[in-house]
Design a protein around this motif. Structure first.
Motif, PDB file in Angstrom:
ATOM      1  N   GLY A 195     -28.808 -15.290  20.250  1.00 54.67           N
ATOM      2  CA  GLY A 195     -27.417 -15.517  19.870  1.00 54.67           C
ATOM      3  C   GLY A 195     -26.937 -14.481  18.875  1.00 54.67           C
ATOM      4  N   SER A 196     -27.559 -14.470  17.683  1.00 56.33           N
ATOM      5  CA  SER A 196     -27.139 -13.550  16.632  1.00 56.33           C
ATOM      6  C   SER A 196     -27.898 -12.229  16.659  1.00 56.33           C
ATOM      7  CB  SER A 196     -27.331 -14.215  15.265  1.00 56.33           C
ATOM      8  OG  SER A 196     -28.703 -14.524  15.043  1.00 56.33           O
ATOM      9  N   ILE A 197     -28.991 -12.175  17.400  1.00 56.52           N
ATOM     10  CA  ILE A 197     -29.811 -10.951  17.431  1.00 56.52           C
ATOM     11  C   ILE A 197     -29.388 -10.096  18.619  1.00 56.52           C
ATOM     12  CG2 ILE A 197     -32.155 -10.030  17.455  1.00 56.52           C
ATOM     13  CD1 ILE A 197     -33.118 -12.816  16.626  1.00 56.52           C
ATOM     14  N   PRO A 198     -28.946  -8.864  18.376  1.00 53.47           N
ATOM     15  CA  PRO A 198     -28.525  -8.001  19.485  1.00 53.47           C
ATOM     16  C   PRO A 198     -29.670  -7.740  20.466  1.00 53.47           C
ATOM     17  CG  PRO A 198     -27.810  -7.096  17.374  1.00 53.47           C
ATOM     18  CD  PRO A 198     -28.773  -8.214  17.068  1.00 53.47           C
ATOM     19  N   ALA A 199     -29.338  -7.734  21.746  1.00 53.12           N
ATOM     20  CA  ALA A 199     -30.349  -7.463  22.771  1.00 53.12           C
ATOM     21  C   ALA A 199     -30.962  -6.082  22.586  1.00 53.12           C
ATOM     22  CB  ALA A 199     -29.723  -7.586  24.158  1.00 53.12           C
ATOM     23  N   ASP A 200     -30.159  -5.125  22.116  1.00 47.17           N
ATOM     24  CA  ASP A 200     -30.679  -3.765  21.913  1.00 47.17           C
ATOM     25  C   ASP A 200     -31.799  -3.748  20.880  1.00 47.17           C
ATOM     26  OD1 ASP A 200     -28.924  -2.810  23.762  1.00 47.17           O
ATOM     27  OD2 ASP A 200     -27.480  -2.003  22.325  1.00 47.17           O
ATOM     28  N   GLU A 201     -31.666  -4.591  19.842  1.00 47.71           N
ATOM     29  CA  GLU A 201     -32.710  -4.639  18.820  1.00 47.71           C
ATOM     30  C   GLU A 201     -34.000  -5.215  19.402  1.00 47.71           C
ATOM     31  OE1 GLU A 201     -33.648  -6.580  14.392  1.00 47.71           O
ATOM     32  OE2 GLU A 201     -31.700  -6.918  15.362  1.00 47.71           O
ATOM     33  N   ILE A 202     -33.869  -6.259  20.211  1.00 50.00           N
ATOM     34  CA  ILE A 202     -35.052  -6.862  20.833  1.00 50.00           C
ATOM     35  C   ILE A 202     -35.733  -5.863  21.764  1.00 50.00           C
ATOM     36  CG2 ILE A 202     -35.842  -8.696  22.381  1.00 50.00           C
ATOM     37  CD1 ILE A 202     -33.589 -10.435  21.260  1.00 50.00           C
ATOM     38  N   LEU A 203     -34.940  -5.128  22.535  1.00 53.74           N
ATOM     39  CA  LEU A 203     -35.505  -4.125  23.443  1.00 53.74           C
ATOM     40  C   LEU A 203     -36.228  -3.036  22.657  1.00 53.74           C
ATOM     41  CD1 LEU A 203     -32.592  -3.721  26.019  1.00 53.74           C
ATOM     42  CD2 LEU A 203     -34.854  -4.716  26.453  1.00 53.74           C
ATOM     43  N   ARG A 204     -35.631  -2.620  21.545  1.00 50.44           N
ATOM     44  CA  ARG A 204     -36.246  -1.564  20.737  1.00 50.44           C
ATOM     45  C   ARG A 204     -37.592  -2.014  20.185  1.00 50.44           C
ATOM     46  NH1 ARG A 204     -36.628  -0.901  15.556  1.00 50.44           N
ATOM     47  NH2 ARG A 204     -35.135  -2.564  15.098  1.00 50.44           N
ATOM     48  N   VAL A 205     -37.642  -3.250  19.672  1.00 49.07           N
ATOM     49  CA  VAL A 205     -38.884  -3.755  19.085  1.00 49.07           C
ATOM     50  C   VAL A 205     -39.918  -4.051  20.172  1.00 49.07           C
ATOM     51  CG1 VAL A 205     -39.884  -5.660  17.761  1.00 49.07           C
ATOM     52  CG2 VAL A 205     -37.691  -4.673  17.063  1.00 49.07           C
TER      53      VAL A 205
ATOM     54  N   GLN B  34     -45.569 -10.717  20.229  1.00 45.12           N
ATOM     55  CA  GLN B  34     -45.864 -10.628  18.800  1.00 45.12           C
ATOM     56  C   GLN B  34     -44.926  -9.641  18.105  1.00 45.12           C
ATOM     57  OE1 GLN B  34     -50.062  -9.667  18.789  1.00 45.12           O
ATOM     58  NE2 GLN B  34     -50.676 -11.832  18.760  1.00 45.12           N
ATOM     59  N   ARG B  35     -44.627  -8.538  18.784  1.00 39.96           N
ATOM     60  CA  ARG B  35     -43.713  -7.557  18.177  1.00 39.96           C
ATOM     61  C   ARG B  35     -42.314  -8.150  18.031  1.00 39.96           C
ATOM     62  NH1 ARG B  35     -46.554  -3.839  21.576  1.00 39.96           N
ATOM     63  NH2 ARG B  35     -44.882  -3.739  23.111  1.00 39.96           N
ATOM     64  N   VAL B  36     -41.847  -8.825  19.067  1.00 40.77           N
ATOM     65  CA  VAL B  36     -40.503  -9.414  19.017  1.00 40.77           C
ATOM     66  C   VAL B  36     -40.450 -10.521  17.970  1.00 40.77           C
ATOM     67  CG1 VAL B  36     -38.776 -10.695  20.325  1.00 40.77           C
ATOM     68  CG2 VAL B  36     -39.990  -8.801  21.406  1.00 40.77           C
ATOM     69  N   ALA B  37     -41.518 -11.310  17.860  1.00 42.26           N
ATOM     70  CA  ALA B  37     -41.566 -12.383  16.868  1.00 42.26           C
ATOM     71  C   ALA B  37     -41.581 -11.836  15.445  1.00 42.26           C
ATOM     72  CB  ALA B  37     -42.778 -13.273  17.103  1.00 42.26           C
ATOM     73  N   GLY B  38     -41.847 -10.545  15.310  1.00 42.63           N
ATOM     74  CA  GLY B  38     -41.812  -9.923  13.986  1.00 42.63           C
ATOM     75  C   GLY B  38     -40.412  -9.662  13.477  1.00 42.63           C
ATOM     76  N   ILE B  39     -39.403  -9.782  14.330  1.00 44.26           N
ATOM     77  CA  ILE B  39     -38.014  -9.668  13.877  1.00 44.26           C
ATOM     78  C   ILE B  39     -37.733 -10.838  12.942  1.00 44.26           C
ATOM     79  CG2 ILE B  39     -35.594  -9.686  14.610  1.00 44.26           C
ATOM     80  CD1 ILE B  39     -36.499  -8.510  17.282  1.00 44.26           C
ATOM     81  N   PRO B  40     -37.229 -10.604  11.745  1.00 48.64           N
ATOM     82  CA  PRO B  40     -37.070 -11.688  10.767  1.00 48.64           C
ATOM     83  C   PRO B  40     -36.342 -12.920  11.281  1.00 48.64           C
ATOM     84  CG  PRO B  40     -36.678  -9.568   9.728  1.00 48.64           C
ATOM     85  CD  PRO B  40     -36.834  -9.300  11.187  1.00 48.64           C
ATOM     86  N   SER B  41     -35.320 -12.736  12.111  1.00 52.57           N
ATOM     87  CA  SER B  41     -34.526 -13.875  12.580  1.00 52.57           C
ATOM     88  C   SER B  41     -35.108 -14.562  13.810  1.00 52.57           C
ATOM     89  CB  SER B  41     -33.090 -13.417  12.885  1.00 52.57           C
ATOM     90  OG  SER B  41     -32.438 -13.011  11.692  1.00 52.57           O
ATOM     91  N   VAL B  42     -36.279 -14.112  14.264  1.00 51.22           N
ATOM     92  CA  VAL B  42     -36.923 -14.726  15.438  1.00 51.22           C
ATOM     93  C   VAL B  42     -38.026 -15.665  14.969  1.00 51.22           C
ATOM     94  CG1 VAL B  42     -38.323 -14.308  17.496  1.00 51.22           C
ATOM     95  CG2 VAL B  42     -36.382 -12.827  16.981  1.00 51.22           C
TER      96      VAL B  42
ATOM     97  N   SER C 159     -39.923 -17.544  17.308  1.00 48.32           N
ATOM     98  CA  SER C 159     -40.988 -17.333  18.279  1.00 48.32           C
ATOM     99  C   SER C 159     -40.424 -16.596  19.485  1.00 48.32           C
ATOM    100  CB  SER C 159     -41.610 -18.664  18.720  1.00 48.32           C
ATOM    101  OG  SER C 159     -40.650 -19.461  19.381  1.00 48.32           O
ATOM    102  N   ALA C 160     -41.323 -16.021  20.281  1.00 47.35           N
ATOM    103  CA  ALA C 160     -40.894 -15.276  21.469  1.00 47.35           C
ATOM    104  C   ALA C 160     -41.898 -15.484  22.593  1.00 47.35           C
ATOM    105  CB  ALA C 160     -40.761 -13.786  21.157  1.00 47.35           C
ATOM    106  N   ARG C 161     -41.393 -15.483  23.825  1.00 45.96           N
ATOM    107  CA  ARG C 161     -42.250 -15.595  25.012  1.00 45.96           C
ATOM    108  C   ARG C 161     -41.881 -14.476  25.974  1.00 45.96           C
ATOM    109  NH1 ARG C 161     -41.671 -20.846  28.718  1.00 45.96           N
ATOM    110  NH2 ARG C 161     -39.640 -19.859  28.967  1.00 45.96           N
ATOM    111  N   VAL C 162     -42.886 -13.821  26.515  1.00 48.29           N
ATOM    112  CA  VAL C 162     -42.668 -12.696  27.433  1.00 48.29           C
ATOM    113  C   VAL C 162     -43.338 -13.017  28.759  1.00 48.29           C
ATOM    114  CG1 VAL C 162     -43.002 -10.229  27.815  1.00 48.29           C
ATOM    115  CG2 VAL C 162     -42.562 -11.077  25.503  1.00 48.29           C
ATOM    116  N   GLN C 163     -42.590 -12.871  29.839  1.00 50.28           N
ATOM    117  CA  GLN C 163     -43.105 -13.176  31.173  1.00 50.28           C
ATOM    118  C   GLN C 163     -42.798 -12.029  32.130  1.00 50.28           C
ATOM    119  OE1 GLN C 163     -40.682 -16.868  31.154  1.00 50.28           O
ATOM    120  NE2 GLN C 163     -42.512 -17.890  31.925  1.00 50.28           N
TER     121      GLN C 163
ATOM    122  N   ARG D 204     -48.572 -10.577  25.532  1.00 47.20           N
ATOM    123  CA  ARG D 204     -48.834 -11.188  24.214  1.00 47.20           C
ATOM    124  C   ARG D 204     -48.459 -10.231  23.093  1.00 47.20           C
ATOM    125  NH1 ARG D 204     -54.529 -14.010  22.982  1.00 47.20           N
ATOM    126  NH2 ARG D 204     -53.611 -15.404  24.544  1.00 47.20           N
ATOM    127  N   ALA D 205     -48.827  -8.962  23.237  1.00 44.39           N
ATOM    128  CA  ALA D 205     -48.509  -7.978  22.207  1.00 44.39           C
ATOM    129  C   ALA D 205     -46.998  -7.787  22.085  1.00 44.39           C
ATOM    130  CB  ALA D 205     -49.195  -6.648  22.525  1.00 44.39           C
TER     131      ALA D 205
END
Length: 233
Positions: free
Chosen positions: A47-57, A76-84, A86-90, A72-73
Protein backbone atom coordinates in the motif's frame (compact mmCIF):
# COMPACT_ATOMS: atom_id res chain seq x y z
CA UNK A 1 7.85 -68.77 -23.90
CA UNK A 2 10.77 -67.53 -21.85
CA UNK A 3 11.89 -64.68 -24.13
CA UNK A 4 8.63 -62.69 -24.18
CA UNK A 5 8.66 -61.70 -20.48
CA UNK A 6 12.33 -60.81 -20.82
CA UNK A 7 11.57 -58.57 -23.82
CA UNK A 8 8.70 -56.94 -21.97
CA UNK A 9 10.97 -56.22 -19.02
CA UNK A 10 13.54 -54.77 -21.35
CA UNK A 11 10.96 -52.54 -23.01
CA UNK A 12 9.66 -51.46 -19.58
CA UNK A 13 13.16 -50.60 -18.39
CA UNK A 14 13.89 -48.76 -21.64
CA UNK A 15 10.62 -46.84 -21.37
CA UNK A 16 11.35 -45.91 -17.76
CA UNK A 17 14.82 -44.68 -18.66
CA UNK A 18 13.40 -42.58 -21.49
CA UNK A 19 10.83 -41.00 -19.14
CA UNK A 20 13.55 -40.24 -16.56
CA UNK A 21 15.82 -38.82 -19.25
CA UNK A 22 13.00 -36.64 -20.55
CA UNK A 23 12.25 -35.42 -17.01
CA UNK A 24 15.89 -34.60 -16.38
CA UNK A 25 16.05 -32.83 -19.71
CA UNK A 26 13.03 -30.69 -18.87
CA UNK A 27 14.53 -29.76 -15.51
CA UNK A 28 17.82 -28.82 -17.13
CA UNK A 29 16.00 -26.75 -19.73
CA UNK A 30 14.03 -24.95 -17.03
CA UNK A 31 17.13 -24.43 -14.86
CA UNK A 32 19.71 -23.49 -17.45
CA UNK A 33 17.83 -21.80 -20.28
CA UNK A 34 15.71 -18.63 -20.50
CA UNK A 35 12.58 -20.57 -21.57
CA UNK A 36 11.21 -20.29 -18.00
CA UNK A 37 13.00 -17.15 -16.91
CA UNK A 38 11.81 -14.11 -14.97
CA UNK A 39 10.13 -11.74 -17.40
CA UNK A 40 7.89 -10.01 -14.90
CA UNK A 41 7.45 -9.50 -11.15
CA UNK A 42 4.01 -9.24 -9.57
CA UNK A 43 4.00 -7.16 -6.36
CA UNK A 44 0.97 -7.77 -4.16
CA UNK A 45 -0.56 -6.12 -1.07
CA UNK A 46 1.82 -3.17 -0.99
CA UNK A 47 0.00 0.00 0.00
CA UNK A 48 2.45 2.64 1.21
CA UNK A 49 5.62 0.97 -0.11
CA UNK A 50 6.37 1.77 -3.77
CA UNK A 51 6.64 -1.29 -6.01
CA UNK A 52 9.89 0.12 -7.42
CA UNK A 53 11.48 -0.01 -3.97
CA UNK A 54 10.43 -3.63 -3.48
CA UNK A 55 11.81 -4.55 -6.91
CA UNK A 56 15.09 -2.80 -6.15
CA UNK A 57 15.53 -4.61 -2.83
CA UNK A 58 14.42 -7.96 -4.28
CA UNK A 59 17.29 -7.63 -6.78
CA UNK A 60 16.24 -10.39 -9.17
CA UNK A 61 17.55 -9.62 -12.69
CA UNK A 62 15.17 -10.07 -15.59
CA UNK A 63 16.01 -13.23 -17.50
CA UNK A 64 17.06 -15.25 -14.44
CA UNK A 65 15.67 -18.81 -14.77
CA UNK A 66 12.89 -19.20 -12.22
CA UNK A 67 14.43 -22.33 -10.73
CA UNK A 68 17.61 -20.40 -10.00
CA UNK A 69 15.79 -17.78 -7.92
CA UNK A 70 16.39 -18.30 -4.19
CA UNK A 71 12.88 -17.36 -3.05
CA UNK A 72 13.80 -17.48 0.65
CA UNK A 73 16.72 -15.09 0.19
CA UNK A 74 14.57 -12.72 -1.86
CA UNK A 75 11.86 -12.78 0.83
CA UNK A 76 14.45 -12.01 3.51
CA UNK A 77 15.74 -9.03 1.53
CA UNK A 78 12.25 -7.63 1.02
CA UNK A 79 11.39 -8.20 4.69
CA UNK A 80 14.38 -6.01 5.50
CA UNK A 81 12.46 -2.95 4.29
CA UNK A 82 11.52 -1.14 7.53
CA UNK A 83 7.81 -0.89 6.68
CA UNK A 84 7.52 -4.59 5.74
CA UNK A 85 6.46 -7.00 8.48
CA UNK A 86 6.87 -10.12 6.35
CA UNK A 87 7.23 -11.16 2.71
CA UNK A 88 6.51 -14.27 0.64
CA UNK A 89 8.05 -15.01 -2.76
CA UNK A 90 6.63 -17.57 -5.16
CA UNK A 91 7.49 -18.76 -8.65
CA UNK A 92 4.55 -18.35 -11.02
CA UNK A 93 5.30 -20.35 -14.15
CA UNK A 94 6.15 -19.87 -16.86
CA UNK A 95 7.88 -16.52 -16.30
CA UNK A 96 6.62 -14.50 -13.31
CA UNK A 97 7.90 -13.98 -9.79
CA UNK A 98 5.19 -13.10 -7.26
CA UNK A 99 6.14 -11.09 -4.16
CA UNK A 100 3.44 -10.70 -1.50
CA UNK A 101 4.14 -8.34 1.40
CA UNK A 102 2.51 -7.70 4.75
CA UNK A 103 3.07 -4.08 5.68
CA UNK A 104 3.54 -2.88 9.23
CA UNK A 105 0.51 -1.04 10.58
CA UNK A 106 1.23 2.04 12.72
CA UNK A 107 -0.43 1.84 16.14
CA UNK A 108 1.28 4.33 18.46
CA UNK A 109 4.09 6.84 18.49
CA UNK A 110 6.88 7.37 20.99
CA UNK A 111 8.39 10.83 21.35
CA UNK A 112 11.90 11.59 22.52
CA UNK A 113 12.75 15.25 22.46
CA UNK A 114 12.37 16.40 18.87
CA UNK A 115 12.12 12.83 17.55
CA UNK A 116 8.98 10.84 16.77
CA UNK A 117 9.10 7.05 16.39
CA UNK A 118 6.21 5.06 14.93
CA UNK A 119 5.61 1.60 16.44
CA UNK A 120 3.63 -1.27 14.91
CA UNK A 121 1.52 -3.90 16.69
CA UNK A 122 4.66 -5.77 17.77
CA UNK A 123 6.28 -2.69 19.26
CA UNK A 124 8.78 -2.39 16.41
CA UNK A 125 9.85 1.15 15.57
CA UNK A 126 9.76 1.25 11.78
CA UNK A 127 9.41 4.95 10.97
CA UNK A 128 11.33 7.87 12.40
CA UNK A 129 10.75 11.59 12.05
CA UNK A 130 12.33 14.78 13.32
CA UNK A 131 9.81 17.48 14.14
CA UNK A 132 12.01 20.21 12.67
CA UNK A 133 11.85 18.42 9.32
CA UNK A 134 8.10 17.88 9.51
CA UNK A 135 5.90 15.00 10.68
CA UNK A 136 2.94 13.81 8.56
CA UNK A 137 -0.42 14.85 10.12
CA UNK A 138 -1.68 11.26 10.11
CA UNK A 139 1.29 10.24 12.27
CA UNK A 140 0.58 12.96 14.82
CA UNK A 141 -2.98 11.64 15.15
CA UNK A 142 -1.68 8.34 16.56
CA UNK A 143 -1.77 7.88 20.36
CA UNK A 144 1.43 8.72 22.22
CA UNK A 145 2.79 5.75 24.17
CA UNK A 146 4.36 6.56 27.53
CA UNK A 147 6.20 3.65 29.13
CA UNK A 148 9.67 3.29 30.72
CA UNK A 149 11.26 1.00 28.11
CA UNK A 150 9.36 1.07 24.82
CA UNK A 151 10.31 -1.66 22.37
CA UNK A 152 9.31 -5.09 20.99
CA UNK A 153 11.10 -6.97 23.81
CA UNK A 154 9.29 -5.06 26.57
CA UNK A 155 6.17 -6.87 27.94
CA UNK A 156 4.60 -3.58 29.04
CA UNK A 157 4.96 -2.14 25.55
CA UNK A 158 3.41 -5.22 23.96
CA UNK A 159 0.45 -5.25 26.34
CA UNK A 160 -0.24 -1.53 25.92
CA UNK A 161 -0.11 -1.77 22.14
CA UNK A 162 -2.35 -4.85 22.16
CA UNK A 163 -4.89 -2.89 24.19
CA UNK A 164 -4.83 0.04 21.76
CA UNK A 165 -4.86 -2.10 18.63
CA UNK A 166 -7.96 -3.95 19.85
CA UNK A 167 -10.09 -0.84 20.28
CA UNK A 168 -13.00 -0.24 17.91
CA UNK A 169 -12.53 2.75 15.63
CA UNK A 170 -15.09 4.82 17.54
CA UNK A 171 -12.90 4.62 20.66
CA UNK A 172 -9.49 4.49 19.00
CA UNK A 173 -9.87 7.92 17.44
CA UNK A 174 -10.51 9.42 20.89
CA UNK A 175 -7.29 8.08 22.46
CA UNK A 176 -4.58 10.72 22.73
CA UNK A 177 -2.12 9.02 25.08
CA UNK A 178 -1.46 5.54 26.42
CA UNK A 179 0.51 5.21 29.62
CA UNK A 180 1.64 1.95 31.19
CA UNK A 181 3.99 1.37 34.11
CA UNK A 182 3.49 -2.41 33.93
CA UNK A 183 1.61 -4.93 31.77
CA UNK A 184 -1.39 -4.74 34.14
CA UNK A 185 -1.45 -0.98 34.65
CA UNK A 186 -2.57 0.48 31.30
CA UNK A 187 -4.35 3.82 31.12
CA UNK A 188 -5.74 5.90 28.26
CA UNK A 189 -6.12 9.64 28.07
CA UNK A 190 -8.99 10.52 25.77
CA UNK A 191 -10.08 13.78 24.21
CA UNK A 192 -11.18 16.42 26.71
CA UNK A 193 -8.54 15.01 29.07
CA UNK A 194 -10.72 12.10 30.16
CA UNK A 195 -8.83 9.31 31.90
CA UNK A 196 -9.55 5.60 31.43
CA UNK A 197 -8.15 2.95 33.75
CA UNK A 198 -7.89 -0.10 31.50
CA UNK A 199 -5.78 -2.55 33.52
CA UNK A 200 -4.30 -5.32 31.35
CA UNK A 201 -5.05 -6.13 27.71
CA UNK A 202 -7.36 -9.08 28.49
CA UNK A 203 -11.10 -8.91 27.80
CA UNK A 204 -10.60 -5.94 25.51
CA UNK A 205 -13.93 -6.32 23.71
CA UNK A 206 -15.86 -6.35 27.00
CA UNK A 207 -13.96 -3.35 28.30
CA UNK A 208 -14.58 -1.45 25.07
CA UNK A 209 -18.33 -2.10 25.22
CA UNK A 210 -18.47 -1.02 28.85
CA UNK A 211 -16.43 2.11 28.18
CA UNK A 212 -18.62 3.05 25.21
CA UNK A 213 -21.63 2.92 27.53
CA UNK A 214 -19.90 4.86 30.32
CA UNK A 215 -18.76 7.66 28.03
CA UNK A 216 -22.37 8.75 27.90
CA UNK A 217 -21.96 9.78 31.53
CA UNK A 218 -20.40 13.13 32.35
CA UNK A 219 -17.17 12.21 34.11
CA UNK A 220 -13.41 12.70 33.99
CA UNK A 221 -12.33 9.21 35.06
CA UNK A 222 -13.62 5.82 33.92
CA UNK A 223 -12.46 2.50 35.35
CA UNK A 224 -13.15 -0.56 33.18
CA UNK A 225 -10.31 -2.76 34.44
CA UNK A 226 -13.08 -5.08 35.70
CA UNK A 227 -15.75 -4.57 33.03
CA UNK A 228 -18.43 -6.28 35.11
CA UNK A 229 -17.83 -3.77 37.92
CA UNK A 230 -17.07 -0.46 36.16
CA UNK A 231 -16.79 2.89 37.88
CA UNK A 232 -16.65 6.55 36.94
CA UNK A 233 -16.40 9.89 38.65
Amino acid sequence: MIRWPTRRRSRLILGTLMVVAAGVGLVLIAYLTPLMAVRGTDIRDNGSIPADEILRVAAVPQGTPLLQVDTRAVAQRVAGIPSVESARVQRSYPSTLTITVVERVPVVIVTSGDEVHVLDRSGVSFLHYVRAQGVPPEVLKLPVLETPNPGPADPTTREAITAVAGLPESLARQVKRVSASSPVDIEFILTENRRVIWGDSDRGAEKARTLTYLLGRDAKMYNVSSPEFPAYK
